[in-house]
Design a protein around this motif. Structure first.
Motif, mmCIF file in Angstrom:
data_model
loop_
_atom_site.group_PDB
_atom_site.id
_atom_site.type_symbol
_atom_site.label_atom_id
_atom_site.label_comp_id
_atom_site.label_asym_id
_atom_site.label_seq_id
_atom_site.Cartn_x
_atom_site.Cartn_y
_atom_site.Cartn_z
ATOM 1 N N UNK A 1 0.839 -1.198 0.000
ATOM 2 C CA UNK A 1 0.000 0.000 0.000
ATOM 3 C C UNK A 1 0.880 1.256 0.000
ATOM 4 N N UNK A 2 0.551 2.201 -0.870
ATOM 5 C CA UNK A 2 1.262 3.482 -0.891
ATOM 6 C C UNK A 2 0.890 4.258 0.371
ATOM 7 N N UNK A 3 1.890 4.867 1.001
ATOM 8 C CA UNK A 3 1.655 5.641 2.218
ATOM 9 C C UNK A 3 1.350 7.090 1.844
ATOM 10 N N UNK A 4 0.711 7.802 2.769
ATOM 11 C CA UNK A 4 0.374 9.211 2.542
ATOM 12 C C UNK A 4 1.590 10.015 2.104
ATOM 13 N N UNK A 5 1.322 11.076 1.375
ATOM 14 C CA UNK A 5 2.384 11.989 0.959
ATOM 15 C C UNK A 5 3.098 12.509 2.206
ATOM 16 N N UNK A 6 4.410 12.559 2.139
ATOM 17 C CA UNK A 6 5.201 13.050 3.262
ATOM 18 C C UNK A 6 5.642 11.977 4.234
ATOM 19 N N UNK A 7 5.030 10.804 4.155
ATOM 20 C CA UNK A 7 5.421 9.703 5.044
ATOM 21 C C UNK A 7 6.559 8.941 4.373
#
Length: 160
Positions: free
Chosen positions: A102-108
């Motif tokens: 799963x892609x993580x939130x932007x900035x993580x």
């Protein structure tokens, strides 16, 4: 309805303390070029319960599905950097399943597991003092039932 601009509003946020033995789930975030550590946390969205927000933020930021077990408490903090007043609702939960792809939130940058002593060695890299405050509250036995919080939002309307 538009709210007048002169009404003060704190930022309402949620955070999840997820323990696995003596380790805690954290995220490493890139905040304007600085790498900081935080619990999975974020802002409450419109028409969302605090509990749903905590579960959602944890999945979005770490790829971990969690089940919440307890409400830890409410922490208030004022950021001297951003001049924001934060009201943070902290929860305790346990990991159910990891979605490694799963892609993580932007900035993580990444999700990681650290012991409390390891986290304490990074106090200058913590997003806020709320990180250790919520872990220490949990370690100190502060566990309230989730029913402490009541959500009186209307049920979402599902289109036929």
């Amino acid at each position: 309805m538009t709210t007048p601009p002169d009404i003060w509003r704190p930022h309402v946020t949620v955070a999840t303390v997820v323990a696995d033995g003596d380790r805690f789930l954290l995220v490493e975030e890139d905040i304007r070029g600085a790498h900081l550590y935080n619990q999975p946390a974020g802002h409450l969205e419109p028409d969302e319960s605090l509990i749903d927000a905590a579960v959602r933020e944890t999945l979005e930021e770490t790829g971990w599905e969690v089940a919440l077990d307890h409400f830890i408490g409410v922490h208030q903090w004022w950021s001297p950097v951003h001049h924001d007043h934060i009201v943070r609702f902290s929860f305790a939960g346990h990991a159910l399943r990891h979605h490694a792809d799963r892609a993580l939130d932007a900035g993580i940058c990444r999700a990681l597991w650290l012991r409390r002593d390891q986290i304490a060695t990074h106090t200058d890299q913590l997003r806020s003092p709320l990180v250790l405050a919520s872990i220490d509250a949990w370690l100190g036995g502060q566990r309230l039932p989730l029913t402490t919080l009541q959500c009186l939002l209307p049920e979402p309307v599902v289109a036929p």
